[in-house]
Design an enzyme around this catalytic site. Structure first.
Site, PDB file in Angstrom:
ATOM      1  CG  ASP A   1     -62.974 -29.861 105.796  1.00  0.00           C
ATOM      2  OD1 ASP A   1     -62.974 -29.810 104.561  1.00  0.00           O
ATOM      3  OD2 ASP A   1     -63.821 -29.300 106.515  1.00  0.00           O
TER       4      ASP A   1
ATOM      5  CE  LYS B   1     -62.478 -25.879 106.343  1.00  0.00           C
ATOM      6  NZ  LYS B   1     -63.672 -25.324 105.757  1.00  0.00           N
TER       7      LYS B   1
HETATM    8  O1  C5P Z   1     -66.659 -35.117 105.389  1.00  0.00           O
HETATM    9  P1  C5P Z   1     -67.419 -34.449 106.480  1.00  0.00           P
HETATM   10  O2  C5P Z   1     -67.707 -35.374 107.620  1.00  0.00           O
HETATM   11  O3  C5P Z   1     -66.795 -33.170 106.948  1.00  0.00           O
HETATM   12  O4  C5P Z   1     -68.803 -34.064 105.850  1.00  0.00           O
HETATM   13  C1  C5P Z   1     -69.908 -33.685 106.636  1.00  0.00           C
HETATM   14  C2  C5P Z   1     -71.129 -33.632 105.754  1.00  0.00           C
HETATM   15  O5  C5P Z   1     -71.015 -32.544 104.824  1.00  0.00           O
HETATM   16  C3  C5P Z   1     -71.357 -34.842 104.892  1.00  0.00           C
HETATM   17  O6  C5P Z   1     -72.065 -35.833 105.592  1.00  0.00           O
HETATM   18  C4  C5P Z   1     -72.161 -34.277 103.740  1.00  0.00           C
HETATM   19  O7  C5P Z   1     -73.500 -34.079 104.105  1.00  0.00           O
HETATM   20  C5  C5P Z   1     -71.560 -32.893 103.568  1.00  0.00           C
HETATM   21  N1  C5P Z   1     -70.484 -32.878 102.546  1.00  0.00           N
HETATM   22  C6  C5P Z   1     -70.833 -33.006 101.213  1.00  0.00           C
HETATM   23  N2  C5P Z   1     -69.853 -33.000 100.261  1.00  0.00           N
HETATM   24  C7  C5P Z   1     -68.559 -32.850 100.597  1.00  0.00           C
HETATM   25  C8  C5P Z   1     -68.182 -32.703 101.948  1.00  0.00           C
HETATM   26  C9  C5P Z   1     -69.186 -32.730 102.908  1.00  0.00           C
HETATM   27  O8  C5P Z   1     -72.012 -33.134 100.871  1.00  0.00           O
HETATM   28  N3  C5P Z   1     -67.630 -32.833  99.641  1.00  0.00           N
END
Ligand code: C5P
Length: 303
Positions: A137, A8
């Site tokens: 995601d 993406k």
């Molecule tokens: O959700 P995901 O595991 O992809 O997120 C990885 C990291 O990215 C989270 O632990 C956080 O630090 C950051 N993140 C965030 N806000 C979001 C998505 C991700 O701060 N909306």
């Protein structure tokens, strides 16, 4: 069971305040692009879950049971009430730790493959719930196409998009950690108060009209200053692509991949050659979007 899953790009990534759960409130517009990983699940009765990875960057993908695809398989197994006795085989095309959601894509594919393998019939709503538990995601990679993401990115609304858009991706050397980039953004913002993010009308209008020039001008990623702070060469790469004639340029997610929107395949080829010659990136790829999300491409022995 083989499921193919796209990567993406975020056409918009606007970052709101840091929430109590450690995530940031987002307004994002995702588009799935046709660079795809394949995730294959094979039942191995009596043998615990294993994972092997082949293809581009395979050596950089963790093959421990912490791998997001393995967690996805275990979450479906737990719901169905079976042991996760499967071999997971991932063929990587998506660059690793590059901002194109390669790990999340593999998790989405693994969820779908496990659902079919164990005939769980969880349905879109339940699969999306499991997906959101795995990462912000992951629901979008199940969904595909073009969609607005709110909440932490996991709450999806389909968006209208006309025609196909041509992209060139310049994958900068080395990965960038997503938490590190969000953390850097918080540091740069300091104690400034941050407004709730709003979905970009300019991006939605350009998508609905199929207007690549307008979309190029409307691309926005508020993580860019943080990615530039951690990787200054990215700014150089983006400037180079823009000067070389791209309609628009942005960083994919938290980076370090840079994405360039071009008018057609010919312009994409020219830009890809020019970007390769800079020596600033480890690989350059061309792709079109939007494309469908995770989809079963092979099923042997399914009831
Ligand atoms: O959700 P995901 O595991 O992809 O997120 C990885 C990291 O990215 C989270 O632990 C956080 O630090 C950051 N993140 C965030 N806000 C979001 C998505 C991700 O701060 N909306």
């Amino acid at each position: 069971m083989t499921v193919r899953v796209p990567g993406k790009i975020n056409l918009q990534l606007s970052v709101g305040p840091l929430r109590k759960d450690g995530f940031h409130e987002l307004a994002t517009i995702y588009q799935a692009v046709d660079l795809c990983d394949d995730v294959r699940l094979t039942a191995t009765p009596g043998v615990p879950l294993s994972i092997t990875v082949t293809g581009a960057d395979a050596d950089q993908v963790p093959t421990s049971t912490d791998n997001l695809a393995a967690r996805a398989v275990r979450s479906v197994a737990a719901l169905v009430g079976v042991e996760p006795e499967v071999a997971i085989g991932i063929t990587k095309v998506l660059p690793v730790a590059a901002g194109m959601a390669g790990g999340s894509a593999d998790a989405a594919a693994a969820l779908m493959a496990a659902d079919v393998l164990w005939d769980a019939r969880l349905g879109r709503v339940e699969l999306s719930r499991l997906a959101a538990e795995l990462g912000s995601d992951v629901p979008f990679l199940l969904h595909g196409g073009t969609a607005v993401g709110t909440g932490r990115g996991e709450v999806l609304t389909p968006a209208l998009s006309r025609g196909s858009f041509n992209w060139v991706f310049a994958v900068a050397a080395g990965g960038l950690s997503t938490p590190a980039v969000y953390g850097e953004l918080d540091r740069l913002r300091g104690s400034d108060s941050v407004a709730n993010p709003e979905v970009s009308v300019a991006v939605l209008t350009a998508l609905a009209a199929g207007d690549a020039a307008a979309l190029g001008a409307a691309l926005v990623n508020e993580l860019m200053p943080a990615a530039f702070a951690l990787r200054p060469q990215l700014r150089q790469l983006l400037d180079f692509g823009t000067e070389a004639g791209a309609l628009g340029a942005t960083v994919c997610g938290s980076g370090p991949t840079c994405a360039f929107l071009v008018s057609d395949e010919g312009a994409g080829l020219d830009l890809a050659v020019a970007l390769t010659a800079t020596g600033l990136c480890r690989t350059v790829r061309r792709a079109a979007g939007p494309v469908v999300g995770a989809a079963l491409v092979e099923a042997v022995g399914v009831r």
